[in-house]
Design a protein around this motif. Structure first.
Motif, PDB file in Angstrom:
ATOM      1  N   TRP A 189      10.830  25.108 -37.958  1.00 58.50           N
ATOM      2  CA  TRP A 189      11.507  25.118 -37.080  1.00 58.50           C
ATOM      3  C   TRP A 189      12.493  23.900 -36.578  1.00 58.50           C
ATOM      4  N   ASN A 190      13.548  23.934 -36.065  1.00 56.34           N
ATOM      5  CA  ASN A 190      14.394  22.911 -35.530  1.00 56.34           C
ATOM      6  C   ASN A 190      14.065  22.319 -34.146  1.00 56.34           C
ATOM      7  N   ASP A 191      13.785  23.487 -33.216  1.00 55.18           N
ATOM      8  CA  ASP A 191      13.669  23.118 -31.920  1.00 55.18           C
ATOM      9  C   ASP A 191      12.860  24.224 -31.458  1.00 55.18           C
ATOM     10  N   LEU A 192      11.257  23.849 -30.708  1.00 55.28           N
ATOM     11  CA  LEU A 192      10.516  24.859 -30.533  1.00 55.28           C
ATOM     12  C   LEU A 192      11.223  25.721 -29.328  1.00 55.28           C
TER      13      LEU A 192
ATOM     14  N   SER B 141      13.257  28.351 -30.755  1.00 51.36           N
ATOM     15  CA  SER B 141      12.322  29.292 -31.545  1.00 51.36           C
ATOM     16  C   SER B 141      11.591  30.377 -30.435  1.00 51.36           C
ATOM     17  N   LEU B 142      10.963  29.725 -29.475  1.00 50.68           N
ATOM     18  CA  LEU B 142      10.125  30.456 -28.651  1.00 50.68           C
ATOM     19  C   LEU B 142      10.851  30.933 -27.341  1.00 50.68           C
ATOM     20  N   ASP B 143      11.973  30.600 -26.898  1.00 48.71           N
ATOM     21  CA  ASP B 143      12.346  30.983 -25.771  1.00 48.71           C
ATOM     22  C   ASP B 143      14.076  30.673 -25.751  1.00 48.71           C
ATOM     23  N   PRO B 144      14.612  31.629 -26.825  1.00 47.11           N
ATOM     24  CA  PRO B 144      15.818  31.262 -27.178  1.00 47.11           C
ATOM     25  C   PRO B 144      16.956  31.549 -26.260  1.00 47.11           C
ATOM     26  N   ASP B 145      17.823  30.488 -26.190  1.00 44.63           N
ATOM     27  CA  ASP B 145      19.159  31.028 -25.517  1.00 44.63           C
ATOM     28  C   ASP B 145      20.311  30.477 -26.521  1.00 44.63           C
ATOM     29  N   SER B 146      20.884  31.867 -26.893  1.00 44.74           N
ATOM     30  CA  SER B 146      22.029  31.738 -28.030  1.00 44.74           C
ATOM     31  C   SER B 146      23.391  30.829 -27.450  1.00 44.74           C
ATOM     32  N   ALA B 147      23.438  30.546 -25.949  1.00 44.81           N
ATOM     33  CA  ALA B 147      24.643  30.311 -25.517  1.00 44.81           C
ATOM     34  C   ALA B 147      24.390  28.811 -24.757  1.00 44.81           C
TER      35      ALA B 147
ATOM     36  N   ALA C 197       8.612  20.931 -25.457  1.00 42.48           N
ATOM     37  CA  ALA C 197       8.963  21.761 -26.700  1.00 42.48           C
ATOM     38  C   ALA C 197       9.820  21.179 -27.472  1.00 42.48           C
ATOM     39  N   ARG C 198      10.764  20.281 -27.199  1.00 40.98           N
ATOM     40  CA  ARG C 198      11.598  19.440 -27.825  1.00 40.98           C
ATOM     41  C   ARG C 198      10.886  18.263 -28.440  1.00 40.98           C
ATOM     42  N   SER C 199       9.837  17.633 -27.822  1.00 37.73           N
ATOM     43  CA  SER C 199       9.322  16.537 -28.209  1.00 37.73           C
ATOM     44  C   SER C 199       8.335  16.678 -29.384  1.00 37.73           C
ATOM     45  N   VAL C 200       8.064  17.813 -29.606  1.00 34.91           N
ATOM     46  CA  VAL C 200       7.287  18.144 -30.788  1.00 34.91           C
ATOM     47  C   VAL C 200       7.944  18.906 -31.930  1.00 34.91           C
TER      48      VAL C 200
ATOM     49  N   GLN D 164      14.961  28.105 -46.061  1.00 37.77           N
ATOM     50  CA  GLN D 164      14.756  28.827 -44.936  1.00 37.77           C
ATOM     51  C   GLN D 164      14.921  30.395 -45.399  1.00 37.77           C
ATOM     52  N   GLY D 165      14.310  31.409 -44.393  1.00 36.41           N
ATOM     53  CA  GLY D 165      14.320  32.737 -44.992  1.00 36.41           C
ATOM     54  C   GLY D 165      15.289  33.436 -44.222  1.00 36.41           C
ATOM     55  N   GLN D 166      15.929  34.458 -44.882  1.00 36.96           N
ATOM     56  CA  GLN D 166      17.051  35.386 -44.373  1.00 36.96           C
ATOM     57  C   GLN D 166      16.423  36.461 -43.257  1.00 36.96           C
ATOM     58  N   ALA D 167      15.131  36.878 -43.762  1.00 36.56           N
ATOM     59  CA  ALA D 167      14.211  37.811 -43.161  1.00 36.56           C
ATOM     60  C   ALA D 167      13.448  36.970 -42.073  1.00 36.56           C
ATOM     61  N   ASP D 168      13.818  36.231 -41.149  1.00 38.79           N
ATOM     62  CA  ASP D 168      13.051  35.799 -40.248  1.00 38.79           C
ATOM     63  C   ASP D 168      13.281  35.794 -38.809  1.00 38.79           C
ATOM     64  N   THR D 169      12.642  36.580 -37.928  1.00 33.43           N
ATOM     65  CA  THR D 169      13.037  36.412 -36.605  1.00 33.43           C
ATOM     66  C   THR D 169      12.286  35.425 -35.668  1.00 33.43           C
ATOM     67  N   LEU D 170      11.378  34.552 -36.195  1.00 34.16           N
ATOM     68  CA  LEU D 170      10.716  33.659 -35.567  1.00 34.16           C
ATOM     69  C   LEU D 170      11.607  32.306 -35.745  1.00 34.16           C
ATOM     70  N   PHE D 171      11.770  31.787 -36.936  1.00 34.58           N
ATOM     71  CA  PHE D 171      12.689  30.651 -37.253  1.00 34.58           C
ATOM     72  C   PHE D 171      13.700  31.184 -38.189  1.00 34.58           C
ATOM     73  N   ASN D 172      15.005  31.357 -37.508  1.00 31.18           N
ATOM     74  CA  ASN D 172      16.029  32.073 -38.168  1.00 31.18           C
ATOM     75  C   ASN D 172      16.843  31.010 -39.066  1.00 31.18           C
ATOM     76  N   LEU D 173      17.809  31.444 -39.865  1.00 31.65           N
ATOM     77  CA  LEU D 173      18.681  30.320 -40.690  1.00 31.65           C
ATOM     78  C   LEU D 173      19.318  29.209 -39.492  1.00 31.65           C
ATOM     79  N   ASN D 174      19.594  29.601 -38.433  1.00 33.64           N
ATOM     80  CA  ASN D 174      20.430  28.420 -37.454  1.00 33.64           C
ATOM     81  C   ASN D 174      19.496  27.355 -37.445  1.00 33.64           C
ATOM     82  N   GLU D 175      18.162  27.534 -37.442  1.00 37.55           N
ATOM     83  CA  GLU D 175      17.120  26.233 -37.247  1.00 37.55           C
ATOM     84  C   GLU D 175      17.547  25.334 -38.516  1.00 37.55           C
ATOM     85  N   ALA D 176      17.396  25.816 -39.668  1.00 38.89           N
ATOM     86  CA  ALA D 176      17.286  25.075 -40.793  1.00 38.89           C
ATOM     87  C   ALA D 176      18.873  24.212 -40.618  1.00 38.89           C
TER      88      ALA D 176
END
Length: 591
Positions: A192-195, A198-204, A275-278, A295-307
């Motif tokens: 992950w880049n930002d938990l 990852s866990l509470d995503p807001d894409s906007a 979440a961001r501190s860790v 990073q994995g393309q098949a990944d709904t937990l840590f998607n490509l945007n994280e890497a």
């Protein structure tokens, strides 16, 4: 590296390339082969005022001694695993066979290591790993007096050391390098880049709570809380309290806030701050070691945007970084990688593309082989190529957003504003989820995951004309939207973030026969910051070929059963006109 599993969606916990929701309970490999010896070691370390026992295995290549030293690689397990799971042992074995001293340890709170699970906090997990770097640098001994007087040193107390691992074993590398600049090379896989994302995503937005990813989060939480039962250990440092058994208290508080479905401003601020501190997002500015991100393309937990976010930050500050988008991730392909993909259970580190890149990375930065090719800025796996030797393409930079499509009032996706028809359409949510993208829980149970679907009246879609040429999308699409929702407008300033409108954006590939494919089941959850203003949504990155004759379909849906959604009924209307309509931008190869 890992046990073979049936072909179903990957379970929640991961060591490098393997599902570890039920990690293998194997005896620590103590003994010798013709190529290396393995010794079980114990360390007592101090981390953020805590005393922690660390359980490790030292893999020492044959012929390596005080007169013939070798560089070292430090590795640890994915969430729920330990030094004894198949993935961790495979890392130690594969690198020892190539002449690297490998120190593989159980992360804090896992296996026979002590202390609480602290989510790869650099102040705790990073400090513990730094103590192991001390051992490799001969600044300290193991509890039994063993010293690593055979590791290459850059200077007194400074070993030549790299790190490798996947998921939870990936973030710890970045956390360690942020607190200890003696680490010389990193290879974090699918992490992950930002938990908070990852866990509470807001894409906007990054300032309001997102849509809680309840399946993934609670799956990991249950794995962590069950550790004292599934891996019995009398070490009192592994137990917190009756209300928060095995995690640090702030991690439990974060999960409880997310599960509550209520996000008042104060609780939200604390949640996002912790979440961001860790997360690497908060400490990447302190990392100096070269980083090879996989990073994995098949990944709904840590998607490509994280890497991608990590990569961009590192490059912007001048840190050497390269990035590979491989095929498998947490959501598919881990237990049975595609032909030619990294699969250490078949010991293909030297024959797979990703494996060769890893070896070259360590050769360059640990062995000092300046001729070792560290590869291009970006490499990405193409699932439409059948020859395993040609599946990867490369680029010297991330692709730009080169093509625009417009949301027409008649439900079409058009390539020119002048083609946009005036019109409006409305959908509404229900009090239960009406759309399905994926279930992260089905893999644990060995059940098939139903195909993605949306219920009529609870989503809007815009479909393009059949493509006149093959279109390869490589990267993260972006959409700029404007929606009308009087109900959401009335409640969005209540002081509770849960009252803001939630929607889910996604991109389908529609075949000539009408079959619609949601690429890798990826969606972009959005908690709209303000429904009176337009907003921009960054969709998860993909590598996908839309074949000639296929059509693109952009969808916004009211809900998704893998996430918490709207509180209350909030009808949504989208109005389109040539001069004022939604725009979808795509990173098209050659566009």
């Amino acid at each position: 590296m890992f046990r073979r599993a049936p072909r179903f969606r990957a379970p929640l916990a991961l060591a490098l390339g393997a599902a570890l929701a039920a990690p293998l309970a194997l005896t620590a490999p103590v003994g010798a082969t013709g190529q290396y010896t393995v010794s079980a070691l114990k360390f007592t370390v101090r981390a953020a005022g805590r005393t922690c026992a660390v359980d490790a295995d030292l893999y020492r290549p044959a012929g390596v001694d005080g007169s013939h030293r070798a560089p070292a690689v430090l590795a640890t397990n994915g969430f729920g695993g330990s030094k004894s799971d198949s993935g961790s042992r495979a890392i130690g074995k594969a690198l020892a066979e190539r002449g690297y001293v490998s120190l593989v340890y159980s992360g804090l709170g896992f296996g026979n290591s002590g202390c609480l699970i602290s989510l790869d906090d650099p102040r705790i997990d990073g400090a513990a790993a730094s103590a192991l770097v001390d051992f490799l640098g001969r600044k300290r001994a193991a509890d039994d007096g063993t010293r690593a007087d055979f590791v290459t040193l850059d200077s007194a107390g400074d070993p030549r050391v790299g790190m490798i691992g996947g998921s939870y074993g990936g973030a710890i590398q970045l956390a360690t390098a942020a607190v200890d600049h003696r680490v010389d090379a990193l290879v974090p896989l699918i992490t992950w880049n930002d938990l908070a994302y990852s866990l509470d995503p807001d894409s906007a937005s990054t300032t309001v709570p997102g849509a809680f990813k309840w399946q993934w989060t609670n799956g990991f939480y249950l794995i962590g809380e069950s550790q004292p039962l599934t891996v019995p250990n009398l070490d009192p440092s592994r137990i917190n309290s009756l209300t928060c058994l095995h995690f640090v208290s702030r991690a439990c508080a974060m999960v409880r806030t997310l599960n509550s479905g209520s996000y008042p401003a104060g609780a939200t601020a604390r949640l996002l701050a912790y979440a961001r501190s860790v997360s690497p997002v908060s400490y990447l500015s302190r990392i100096e070691a070269p980083v090879l991100l996989v990073q994995g393309q098949a990944d709904t937990l840590f998607n490509l945007n994280e890497a991608t976010a990590t990569y961009r930050t590192l490059r912007a500050r001048g840190t050497t970084a390269r990035m590979i988008w491989q095929s498998w991730g947490h959501s598919g392909g881990m237990s049975d990688p595609a032909a030619g993909e990294l699969d250490l259970s078949h010991e293909n580190l030297g024959t797979s593309y990703v494996g060769r890149r890893i070896l070259a990375w360590f050769d360059r930065y640990l062995r000092g082989r300046k001729g070792a090719d560290i590869g291009p800025a970006l490499a990405y796996y193409r699932d439409w190529i059948t020859d395993p030797d040609r599946t990867y393409a490369t680029a010297d930079r991330l692709l730009a957003l080169t093509e625009k499509l417009y949301l027409s009032g008649d439900g079409k996706l058009v390539d020119n504003r002048k083609k946009v028809a005036r019109g409006s359409r409305t959908y509404t949510n229900r009090l239960y989820p009406t759309s399905h993208s994926e279930s992260s829980l089905t893999g644990i149970l060995g059940l098939p995951d139903p195909p993605p679907h949306d219920t009529a009246g609870t989503f809007l879609g815009w479909t393009g004309a059949p493509l006149t040429r093959t279109t390869d999308v490589v990267g993260a699409p972006r959409a700029t939207l404007r929606v009308l929702s009087p109900e959401a407008e009335r409640t969005q300033n209540s002081g509770d973030g849960a009252d803001r409108l939630v929607l889910f954006a996604k991109l389908y590939d529609v075949a000539p026969d009408g079959t619609a494919t949601l690429v890798h089941r990826l969606v972009a959850p959005v908690r709209v910051p303000d429904v009176t203003r337009s907003f921009t949504v960054t969709l998860p990155g993909i590598v996908h070929r839309f074949a000639e004759g296929h059509r693109l379909r952009f969808v916004i849906a009211a809900s998704d059963d893998a996430y918490y959604g709207n509180r209350g009924i909030k009808p949504v209307t989208v109005v389109s006109a040539p001069r004022d309509t939604g725009v979808l931008e795509l990173p098209v190869l050659g566009g």
